[in-house]
Design an enzyme around this catalytic site. Structure first.
Site, PDB file in Angstrom:
ATOM      1  CD  GLU A  31      -3.182  -0.013   0.217  1.00 28.90           C
ATOM      2  OE1 GLU A  31      -2.862   0.047  -1.041  1.00 28.90           O
ATOM      3  OE2 GLU A  31      -3.419  -1.139   0.274  1.00 28.90           O
ATOM      4  CB  THR A  33       4.556   0.055  -2.700  1.00 30.01           C
ATOM      5  OG1 THR A  33       2.815  -0.611  -2.913  1.00 30.01           O
ATOM      6  CG2 THR A  33       5.206  -0.277  -1.114  1.00 30.01           C
ATOM      7  N   GLY A 114     -17.406   4.624  -3.511  1.00 30.83           N
ATOM      8  CA  GLY A 114     -16.547   5.484  -1.962  1.00 30.83           C
ATOM      9  C   GLY A 114     -16.413   4.687  -1.291  1.00 30.83           C
ATOM     10  CB  ALA A 115     -16.709   1.204   0.222  1.00 24.61           C
ATOM     11  CD  GLU A 152      -8.472   6.772 -12.470  1.00 26.78           C
ATOM     12  OE1 GLU A 152      -8.690   6.458 -11.012  1.00 26.78           O
ATOM     13  OE2 GLU A 152      -9.468   4.960 -13.077  1.00 26.78           O
ATOM     14  CG  ASP A 163      -6.798   2.152  -7.569  1.00 27.61           C
ATOM     15  OD1 ASP A 163      -5.809   0.587  -6.609  1.00 27.61           O
ATOM     16  OD2 ASP A 163      -6.828   3.023  -7.410  1.00 27.61           O
TER      17      ASP A 163
HETATM   18  C1  GLA Z   1      -5.153   4.468  -4.385  1.00 25.79           C
HETATM   19  C2  GLA Z   1      -4.570   5.008  -5.115  1.00 25.79           C
HETATM   20  C3  GLA Z   1      -4.074   3.818  -5.938  1.00 25.79           C
HETATM   21  C4  GLA Z   1      -3.254   3.800  -4.313  1.00 25.79           C
HETATM   22  C5  GLA Z   1      -3.879   3.502  -3.902  1.00 25.79           C
HETATM   23  C6  GLA Z   1      -2.436   3.128  -1.680  1.00 25.79           C
HETATM   24  O1  GLA Z   1      -6.062   3.475  -4.266  1.00 25.79           O
HETATM   25  O2  GLA Z   1      -5.336   4.917  -6.511  1.00 25.79           O
HETATM   26  O3  GLA Z   1      -3.221   3.600  -6.933  1.00 25.79           O
HETATM   27  O4  GLA Z   1      -1.846   4.527  -5.088  1.00 25.79           O
HETATM   28  O5  GLA Z   1      -4.342   4.506  -2.897  1.00 25.79           O
HETATM   29  O6  GLA Z   1      -1.710   2.439  -2.525  1.00 25.79           O
END
Ligand code: GLA
Length: 372
Positions: A31, A33, A114-115, A152, A163
């Site tokens: 996370e 990273t 939003g979750a 994005e 993501d």
């Molecule tokens: C959000 C961003 C991801 C990532 C996370 C943290 O979800 O969309 O790209 O940076 O935060 O790990």
């Protein structure tokens, strides 16, 4: 759900030319990273949105969101709410000289908004696939990730590509190991035995999340720049070793310490998954939460409350905050079918303390973006 989206589209706009299924994502570990050229271990989940689309002959484009019953007509230049994701994808296609033309889209599903399960990237990736169809662009999966990511970024978040990557490349029963430095990756079969992944939603949507996120991105970059001034051998984040941290002060020192150690935890998590060692995987989740709370400073009271209740519970292997932070979800490895009873033990206390309730659902690694 698919039928509902198609039916609504038929009622509003006529027969759809394409229907796309676009899932959300969960992240086991790794996370904050991805934008630091690091390692992540996400998967596409079994909750998704469907997008039905057709070309419009009215000279304008419309989008209907089933879940919120929002009908946006003539969306030209509109950037409010979810429309920003449609517009930024359109801008991306424009930037590569492809004209999407006018269209109508209907979308909806069971992916909570939003979750912290990337409903926005599910929209972007799904709409990229639609625009690909309408422009007849020859995109492979890498091109779709690239387009959704660029779109994005255009919408104002300095994020990484975890993501979009996991939404596009998801496979049933497999998680994705992605090295964000060179984008090399592999998928990894996962079997958690008597345990399952559960997401527990704090129902906190922090207003400052985006600002704080961009601040963390800047703090890490700044830390790297300071280290590079002292050690010219350091060409990027992945060359940073523990001894370099002494060149820094807080907060930069704490932020980069988290990044180095979180990358290590991702490597260990891969081993734990290969060895089907759920206990060890759970311990890594707990360590990750502590680091995100203490070093990276992206947790919040609600997330810490839930993580505290779960970590150390006999039926929980481990739990941590997931995603950007300041709200959203906890991801936990919990004995199958045990979560409702566990949450009952502190549900009231959570409500009394924070004035809101939690909700939860199990998630399974599932197929990624597809035309259905
Ligand atoms: C959000 C961003 C991801 C990532 C996370 C943290 O979800 O969309 O790209 O940076 O935060 O790990």
């Amino acid at each position: 759900m698919k039928e509902k989206v198609i039916r609504k589209h038929q009622q509003l706009f006529g027969e759809p030319a394409i229907v796309v299924k676009s899932p959300g994502r969960a992240n086991i570990i790794g996370e904050h990273t991805d934008y630091n050229d690091g390692l992540v271990l996400p998967f596409a989940i079994d909750k998704c949105i469907y997008l039905a689309a057709s070309k419009s002959s009215t000279g304008s484009s419309s989008v209907y969101a089933i879940d919120t019953d929002t009908f946006e007509e003539n969306i030209q230049d509109r950037l409010d709410g979810f429309l920003q994701y449609f517009q930024s994808v359109l801008s991306y296609f424009k930037s590569i000289d492809l004209d999407v033309g006018h269209f109508n889209v209907t979308f909806g599903g069971d992916l909570p908004i939003g979750a912290g399960v990337s409903s926005s990237s599910a929209i972007s990736c799904g709409f990229v696939r639609i625009c690909q169809e309408f422009t007849q662009a020859t995109f492979n999966k890498t091109d779709i990730v690239k387009a959704a990511f660029a779109a994005e970024r255009g919408a104002g978040v300095d994020g990484g590509m975890m993501d979009q990557f996991s939404i596009v490349h998801g496979e049933n029963d497999k998680v994705i190991y992605l090295d964000c430095q060179d984008r090399s990756w592999f998928d990894l079969a996962i079997d958690t035995g008597d345990y399952e992944f559960v997401l527990i939603n704090t129902h906190v949507e922090h207003q400052l999340a985006q600002t704080a996120y961009n601040t963390r991105v800047a703090e890490c970059k700044q830390g790297l720049a300071i280290i590079q001034q002292r050690d010219s051998e350091v060409s990027g984040f992945r060359d940073i070793r523990h001894h370099h941290l002494s060149y820094l002060q807080t907060p930069n020192q704490d932020r980069l310490k988290h990044v180095i150690e979180e990358n290590d935890r991702v490597r260990k998590a891969v081993e734990a998954i290969r060895n089907k060692n759920t206990d060890h995987l759970g311990t890594l989740l707990t360590e990750s939460h502590n680091s995100l709370r203490d070093l990276y400073d992206v947790s919040c009271d609600e997330l810490d409350f839930i993580a505290d209740k779960l970590n150390g519970h006999a039926q929980v292997a481990g739990a941590r905050m997931m995603g950007g932070g300041f709200g959203g979800c906890i991801i936990a490895l919990v004995e199958k079918d045990a979560i409702s009873q566990i949450i009952q033990q502190w549900q009231e206390e959570y409500s009394e303390t924070f004035g809101r309730r939690v909700s939860w659902f199990s998630v399974y690694p599932s197929a990624g973006l597809q035309v259905v």
